[in-house]
Scaffold this motif. Structure first.
Motif, short mmCIF file in Angstrom:
data_model
loop_
_atom_site.label_atom_id
_atom_site.label_comp_id
_atom_site.label_asym_id
_atom_site.label_seq_id
_atom_site.Cartn_x
_atom_site.Cartn_y
_atom_site.Cartn_z
N GLU A 46 0.81 -1.21 0.00
CA GLU A 46 0.00 0.00 0.00
C GLU A 46 0.85 1.27 0.00
O GLU A 46 0.40 2.32 -0.44
N VAL A 47 2.06 1.18 0.56
CA VAL A 47 2.91 2.37 0.64
C VAL A 47 4.08 2.30 -0.35
O VAL A 47 4.99 3.13 -0.30
N ALA A 48 4.03 1.32 -1.26
CA ALA A 48 5.07 1.22 -2.28
C ALA A 48 4.84 2.30 -3.34
O ALA A 48 3.70 2.58 -3.72
N PRO A 49 5.90 2.93 -3.82
CA PRO A 49 5.75 3.97 -4.84
C PRO A 49 5.07 3.43 -6.09
O PRO A 49 5.32 2.29 -6.50
N VAL A 50 4.25 4.25 -6.69
CA VAL A 50 3.64 3.92 -7.98
C VAL A 50 4.48 4.57 -9.07
O VAL A 50 5.26 3.91 -9.75
N VAL A 51 4.36 5.86 -9.21
CA VAL A 51 5.25 6.63 -10.08
C VAL A 51 5.75 7.80 -9.24
O VAL A 51 4.96 8.65 -8.82
N LEU A 52 7.03 7.86 -8.99
CA LEU A 52 7.59 8.92 -8.15
C LEU A 52 7.73 10.19 -8.98
O LEU A 52 8.60 10.29 -9.86
N GLU A 53 6.89 11.17 -8.67
CA GLU A 53 6.88 12.43 -9.41
C GLU A 53 7.39 13.60 -8.58
O GLU A 53 7.86 14.59 -9.13
N ASN A 54 7.26 13.49 -7.25
CA ASN A 54 7.64 14.59 -6.37
C ASN A 54 8.95 14.27 -5.66
O ASN A 54 9.06 13.26 -4.97
N THR A 55 9.93 15.15 -5.85
CA THR A 55 11.19 14.96 -5.13
C THR A 55 10.96 14.96 -3.63
O THR A 55 11.55 14.16 -2.91
N PHE A 56 10.07 15.84 -3.16
CA PHE A 56 9.84 15.92 -1.72
C PHE A 56 8.36 16.08 -1.42
O PHE A 56 7.55 16.49 -2.27
N LEU A 57 8.02 15.76 -0.18
CA LEU A 57 6.70 16.00 0.38
C LEU A 57 6.91 16.60 1.77
O LEU A 57 7.63 16.02 2.59
N CYS A 58 6.33 17.76 2.00
CA CYS A 58 6.51 18.45 3.28
C CYS A 58 5.16 18.96 3.76
O CYS A 58 4.66 19.99 3.29
N LYS A 75 9.30 21.38 -7.19
CA LYS A 75 9.95 20.07 -7.16
C LYS A 75 9.20 19.07 -6.28
O LYS A 75 9.57 17.90 -6.22
N GLY A 76 8.16 19.55 -5.59
CA GLY A 76 7.44 18.65 -4.70
C GLY A 76 6.15 19.27 -4.20
O GLY A 76 5.59 20.17 -4.83
N ILE A 77 5.71 18.80 -3.04
CA ILE A 77 4.47 19.27 -2.42
C ILE A 77 4.81 19.85 -1.05
O ILE A 77 5.43 19.19 -0.22
N PHE A 78 4.39 21.10 -0.84
CA PHE A 78 4.66 21.80 0.41
C PHE A 78 3.37 22.46 0.86
O PHE A 78 2.90 23.41 0.26
N THR A 79 2.75 21.92 1.92
CA THR A 79 1.53 22.53 2.45
C THR A 79 1.88 23.42 3.64
O THR A 79 2.86 23.17 4.35
N THR A 85 -2.52 8.86 10.13
CA THR A 85 -2.42 8.29 8.78
C THR A 85 -1.29 8.97 8.02
O THR A 85 -0.72 9.97 8.48
N LEU A 86 -1.00 8.44 6.85
CA LEU A 86 0.00 9.04 5.96
C LEU A 86 -0.60 10.08 5.04
O LEU A 86 0.11 10.65 4.21
N GLY A 87 -1.90 10.34 5.21
CA GLY A 87 -2.57 11.25 4.29
C GLY A 87 -2.98 10.50 3.03
O GLY A 87 -2.92 9.27 2.96
N PRO A 88 -3.40 11.22 1.99
CA PRO A 88 -3.83 10.57 0.74
C PRO A 88 -2.71 9.71 0.16
O PRO A 88 -1.59 10.19 -0.06
N LEU A 89 -3.00 8.44 -0.10
CA LEU A 89 -1.95 7.53 -0.56
C LEU A 89 -1.47 7.85 -1.97
O LEU A 89 -0.33 7.53 -2.32
N ASP A 90 -2.32 8.48 -2.79
CA ASP A 90 -1.84 8.85 -4.12
C ASP A 90 -0.74 9.90 -4.03
O ASP A 90 0.22 9.89 -4.83
N VAL A 91 -0.82 10.78 -3.02
CA VAL A 91 0.23 11.78 -2.80
C VAL A 91 1.47 11.11 -2.22
O VAL A 91 2.60 11.32 -2.69
N TRP A 92 1.27 10.29 -1.19
CA TRP A 92 2.40 9.61 -0.54
C TRP A 92 3.16 8.76 -1.56
O TRP A 92 4.40 8.79 -1.60
N ASN A 93 2.44 8.02 -2.37
CA ASN A 93 3.08 7.06 -3.27
C ASN A 93 3.65 7.68 -4.53
O ASN A 93 4.25 6.99 -5.35
N SER A 94 3.49 9.00 -4.66
CA SER A 94 4.15 9.70 -5.77
C SER A 94 5.29 10.58 -5.25
O SER A 94 5.87 11.36 -6.02
#
Length: 322
Positions: A143-155, A179-183, A201-210
């Motif tokens: 469930e937490v394995a990357p699908v397509v890594l698009e974001n260098t970082f998540l913050c 280069k990534g997602i910064f909220t 939780t890890l938040g939305p898994l589509d975001v986590w896994n990218s």
């Protein structure tokens, strides 16, 4: 909460139905079964008015604690702080020093996060590791394995504290936000912030896994403390199998290494353990790796961290009898 054999109880904090409050209650009830205290004090919300257990007058928990020690026969007290850091300028340090002068340091037992540069810390309690080990959403490895890594970082950032705003401003100034997602949350009238609190939780898994690198901006960024505060934020990348860096308290990375976890500052080109805002900015600017290849290169360490986290959380729970 009811505590047997306790003369004065100032343990109130967050609402009793909250999950972290229930965990807090379980730990303290266990301690109070084995030791006798005249006074139990929870550091949470020391500045808010509450009822004095003897006079019934309203005052801050700070002032009530001092009055009980000075005037109402307190000879031994338990002071605990689990959920948030005891910040560098906290009034509690002055209150504890006052109590020390009246009843002696040996008659004050402290548990949880306390900067030992300012007052003794008798027992560290990795509260958020224990809580996350019990209450965090369960994810299968795939469930937490990357699908397509698009974001260098998540913050992820909910509360716009100074170090988080400063980091955001520097990312914006250096053109790194793309280069990534910064909220970054904002205060909203009628409620705290426009981003909901999520400590389980890890938040939305589509975001986590990218996303590849998790930038953890801890609750505090105190470079003078002797004891780092580790919230649920630092445990999320371990549970979710991601490399991470941390903008947090001095000693955070050292503490994780001592607990048996892999850390990743050196992989991303920083020999320093305790990073500043400039260090994080430069690290992201310099990183030119292939996200998928680097994830696969680190995968064994990430699997280790996930496994070790649940071992560590269980070990700490058992030490506290919860």
């Amino acid at each position: 909460m009811p505590l047997e054999h306790i003369k004065y109880n100032l343990d109130h904090g967050f609402p009793d139905h909250w999950g972290d409050r229930k965990q807090e209650m379980a730990i303290i009830q266990n301690v109070c079964k084995d030791e006798q205290f005249d006074l139990v004090v929870n550091a949470v919300w020391g500045f808010l008015e509450c009822r004095h257990p003897v006079t019934n007058e309203l005052n801050s928990k700070f002032e009530i604690t001092k009055d009980l020690v000075l005037n109402y026969g307190v000879r031994k007290m338990l002071f605990f702080n689990f959920v948030d850091p005891l910040y560098e300028q906290s009034t509690w340090y002055k209150v504890l020093d006052f109590c020390k002068q009246k009843i002696g340091e040996d008659n004050i037992r402290t548990m949880g996060h306390i900067d030992s540069n300012k007052f003794k810390q008798d027992q560290d309690v990795p509260f958020w590791a224990i809580h996350s080990g019990k209450k965090f959403r369960t994810y299968a490895d795939d469930e937490v394995a990357p699908v397509v890594l698009e974001n260098t970082f998540l913050c992820y950032n909910r509360k716009p504290t100074f170090h988080r705003k400063w980091l955001y401003e520097q990312f914006k100034k250096n053109d790194l936000l793309n280069k990534g997602i910064f909220t970054l949350g904002k205060e909203v009238p009628g409620k705290e912030y426009d981003i909901p609190n999520d400590n389980s939780t890890l938040g939305p898994l589509d975001v986590w896994n990218s996303s590849f690198l998790i930038i953890v901006t801890e609750t505090d960024h105190n470079m003078h403390t002797a004891v780092p505060f580790l919230s649920e934020k630092i445990w999320k990348p371990l549970i979710g199998m991601r490399p991470f860096i941390c903008l947090g308290d001095k000693g955070t990375i050292k503490s994780l290494k001592e607990a048996g976890f892999h850390t990743f500052n050196e992989f991303f080109g920083s020999p320093k353990e305790d990073l500043t805002v400039d260090d994080v900015v430069n690290l992201v600017k310099r990183y030119k790796g292939n996200l998928t290849k680097d994830y696969n290169l680190l995968k064994d360490k990430l699997i280790h961290n996930r496994k070790r986290f649940f071992e560590y959380a269980r070990e700490q729970s058992e030490l506290l009898g919860v």
